[in-house]
Scaffold this active site. Sequence first.
Site, PDB file in Angstrom:
ATOM      1  N   ASN A 209       0.854  -1.142  -0.065  1.00  0.00           N
ATOM      2  CA  ASN A 209       0.082  -0.020  -0.217  1.00  0.00           C
ATOM      3  C   ASN A 209       0.891   1.263  -0.043  1.00  0.00           C
ATOM      4  O   ASN A 209       2.097   1.271   0.061  1.00  0.00           O
ATOM      5  CB  ASN A 209      -0.739  -0.081   1.087  1.00  0.00           C
ATOM      6  CG  ASN A 209      -0.225  -0.083   2.316  1.00  0.00           C
ATOM      7  OD1 ASN A 209       0.592   0.835   2.721  1.00  0.00           O
ATOM      8  ND2 ASN A 209      -0.368  -1.221   3.390  1.00  0.00           N
ATOM      9  N   PRO A 305      -2.078 -12.186   9.981  1.00  0.00           N
ATOM     10  CA  PRO A 305      -2.431 -12.020  11.402  1.00  0.00           C
ATOM     11  C   PRO A 305      -2.535 -10.504  11.910  1.00  0.00           C
ATOM     12  O   PRO A 305      -1.940  -9.815  11.286  1.00  0.00           O
ATOM     13  CB  PRO A 305      -1.215 -12.716  12.239  1.00  0.00           C
ATOM     14  CG  PRO A 305      -0.203 -12.561  11.205  1.00  0.00           C
ATOM     15  CD  PRO A 305      -0.595 -12.651   9.954  1.00  0.00           C
ATOM     16  N   VAL A 308      -1.584  -5.566  16.186  1.00  0.00           N
ATOM     17  CA  VAL A 308      -2.094  -4.926  17.246  1.00  0.00           C
ATOM     18  C   VAL A 308      -3.096  -5.617  17.912  1.00  0.00           C
ATOM     19  O   VAL A 308      -2.961  -5.484  19.304  1.00  0.00           O
ATOM     20  CB  VAL A 308      -2.594  -3.602  16.870  1.00  0.00           C
ATOM     21  CG1 VAL A 308      -4.124  -3.412  16.114  1.00  0.00           C
ATOM     22  CG2 VAL A 308      -2.591  -2.569  17.817  1.00  0.00           C
ATOM     23  N   LYS A 337     -13.493  -0.454  15.858  1.00  0.00           N
ATOM     24  CA  LYS A 337     -11.819  -1.210  15.769  1.00  0.00           C
ATOM     25  C   LYS A 337     -11.261  -1.068  17.353  1.00  0.00           C
ATOM     26  O   LYS A 337     -10.683  -2.081  17.943  1.00  0.00           O
ATOM     27  CB  LYS A 337     -11.054  -0.560  14.982  1.00  0.00           C
ATOM     28  CG  LYS A 337     -11.327  -0.962  13.447  1.00  0.00           C
ATOM     29  CD  LYS A 337     -10.402  -0.338  12.375  1.00  0.00           C
ATOM     30  CE  LYS A 337     -10.850  -0.697  10.962  1.00  0.00           C
ATOM     31  NZ  LYS A 337     -10.032  -0.162  10.018  1.00  0.00           N
TER      32      LYS A 337
HETATM   33  O1  PMT Z   1       2.721   6.114   6.803  1.00  0.00           O
HETATM   34  P1  PMT Z   1       2.037   7.453   6.149  1.00  0.00           P
HETATM   35  O2  PMT Z   1       2.564   7.616   4.747  1.00  0.00           O
HETATM   36  O3  PMT Z   1       2.728   8.734   7.057  1.00  0.00           O
HETATM   37  O4  PMT Z   1       0.566   7.192   6.440  1.00  0.00           O
HETATM   38  C1  PMT Z   1       0.128   7.099   7.914  1.00  0.00           C
HETATM   39  C2  PMT Z   1      -1.017   5.895   7.898  1.00  0.00           C
HETATM   40  C3  PMT Z   1      -2.298   6.603   7.073  1.00  0.00           C
HETATM   41  C4  PMT Z   1      -0.613   4.838   7.288  1.00  0.00           C
HETATM   42  C5  PMT Z   1      -1.391   5.934   9.466  1.00  0.00           C
HETATM   43  O5  PMT Z   1      -1.632   7.304   9.776  1.00  0.00           O
HETATM   44  C6  PMT Z   1      -2.587   4.981   9.651  1.00  0.00           C
HETATM   45  O6  PMT Z   1      -3.606   5.058   9.572  1.00  0.00           O
HETATM   46  N1  PMT Z   1      -1.999   3.730  10.015  1.00  0.00           N
HETATM   47  C7  PMT Z   1      -2.929   2.547  10.065  1.00  0.00           C
HETATM   48  C8  PMT Z   1      -3.417   1.913   8.737  1.00  0.00           C
HETATM   49  C9  PMT Z   1      -4.178   0.819   8.788  1.00  0.00           C
HETATM   50  O7  PMT Z   1      -3.785  -0.393   8.384  1.00  0.00           O
HETATM   51  O8  PMT Z   1      -5.259   0.967   9.410  1.00  0.00           O
HETATM   52  P2  PMT Z   1      -6.539  -0.194   9.626  1.00  0.00           P
HETATM   53  O9  PMT Z   1      -7.627   0.553   9.898  1.00  0.00           O
HETATM   54  O10 PMT Z   1      -6.435  -1.189   8.487  1.00  0.00           O
HETATM   55  O11 PMT Z   1      -6.039  -1.130  10.804  1.00  0.00           O
HETATM   56  C10 PMT Z   1      -6.379  -0.798  12.086  1.00  0.00           C
HETATM   57  C11 PMT Z   1      -5.174  -0.953  13.370  1.00  0.00           C
HETATM   58  O12 PMT Z   1      -4.753  -2.200  12.947  1.00  0.00           O
HETATM   59  C12 PMT Z   1      -4.056  -0.005  12.744  1.00  0.00           C
HETATM   60  O13 PMT Z   1      -3.396   0.289  13.890  1.00  0.00           O
HETATM   61  C13 PMT Z   1      -2.970  -1.155  12.011  1.00  0.00           C
HETATM   62  O14 PMT Z   1      -1.523  -1.159  12.216  1.00  0.00           O
HETATM   63  C14 PMT Z   1      -3.507  -2.700  12.755  1.00  0.00           C
HETATM   64  N2  PMT Z   1      -3.244  -3.756  12.151  1.00  0.00           N
HETATM   65  C15 PMT Z   1      -4.041  -3.900  11.056  1.00  0.00           C
HETATM   66  C16 PMT Z   1      -3.834  -5.012  10.339  1.00  0.00           C
HETATM   67  C17 PMT Z   1      -3.083  -6.281  10.676  1.00  0.00           C
HETATM   68  N3  PMT Z   1      -3.046  -7.224  10.135  1.00  0.00           N
HETATM   69  N4  PMT Z   1      -2.372  -5.729  11.794  1.00  0.00           N
HETATM   70  C18 PMT Z   1      -2.725  -4.863  12.621  1.00  0.00           C
HETATM   71  O15 PMT Z   1      -1.901  -4.349  13.342  1.00  0.00           O
END
Ligand code: PMT
Length: 402
Positions: A209, A305, A308, A337
Amino acid sequence: MLNGRRILVGITGGIAAYKSAELVRLLIKSGADIRVVMTAGGLEFITPLTMQALSGNPVHTTLLDTDAEAGMGHIELAKWADLIVVAPASADFIARLSAGMASDLLTTLCLATEATVAIAPAMNQAMWKNSRTQRNIAALGQDANVCVWGPGNGAQACGDVGLGRMLEPEQLCSCIAQYFSDGPLCGKTVVITAGPTREAIDPVRYVSNHSSGKMGYALAVAAREAGASVELISGPVALPVPNGVKFTSVSSAVEMLDAADSAADQQCDIFIAAAAVADYRPEDVPRQKIKKNQEKMVVELIKNPDIVASIASRKNKPFTVGFAAETQNVVAYAEGKLQKKNLDMIVANDVSDQRIGFNSENNAVTVLWEGGSETFSLQSKSLLAGNIVELIVSNMGCMHEK
Ligand code: PMT
């Protein structure tokens, strides 16, 4: 970070002495004023010329050197230092320090100084385990002005595996920054995931991504500035590693989970998941490059997996902060979440807005926690990172009062 701090680096005889060069380089980069003292053993492993070039000052090696005494004498040097860091500290040096000997310049300085003497032991694992070394370390632990940083665990130069490795220069830098810090996260360890993950399709292609790592790296700097010891676990990005931060580079989600687990197994008070982890990965990854002789191609994906959520499900769970990257119903989805992943806090950003989120300099977020929220308008990621760290500090405080 260490502007104007006067640090005397002592180097004793051990293979880890080569890492002291990097330590001095990092300290100079952080603004510290460095003087280097080497023992006879240290001189066998690294040249004083290297240390002189890196520190920008002559290296001190002998106690009874009339030229050196005419410049900055040993007592003056002992008074000059705000902190003495002996890295590597050999078993022999530790024994002599513990016995209160003044048999060379470095031990003499350690006796004559009123500054803290921090030692970073480095030796073979059997030497470290030996009851005599352990007795010496325990005795030094009783001294108000001595602290022991490390040793670390792992493979050793001699082929053994175990405790005895000198802490990495970045870790020592972080200990030094913490020593001088009176920030609110002093004494806390913060683990941060940042950047994207790459999930291999074949040896040359991957699914990923647009995460640049900027948000996660800014958080690492903010947490370090608040006095924390920081471990940054990062997917592939094009950013320089922040100074004074322990850094682990990973590629896939599975590798990121392994690194996060091993960091949490050691010490982790706060876990911040800013990484954009790929939710799915190709199920089968062929060893050879896939030939492009079909018009259509189907790649079966399986779920990765949830890193977080896995950290938040631990028995001794750290204060766990997630991010939510959403394109609609931003706050509502983030709230979901927060609950589902058992987080203490979640930072919701609208990644459909080109000015913020992925690969931009700025961000605008709403931070949610049980019973509260705060919205931060458009600002630089580094400013926002400071605000998020402040919010974490105040929420952790509330949790401890409960
Ligand atoms: O890196 P940059 O270009 O500065 O951009 C910043 C960002 C947009 C990436 C950052 O601000 C952000 O939003 N990061 C989380 C992105 C994400 O994966 O969001 P999510 O809504 O899909 O996931 C929710 C949370 O679960 C996040 O904390 C993610 O790290 C975590 N996760 C998700 C999937 C997974 N398999 N394992 C995880 O730990």
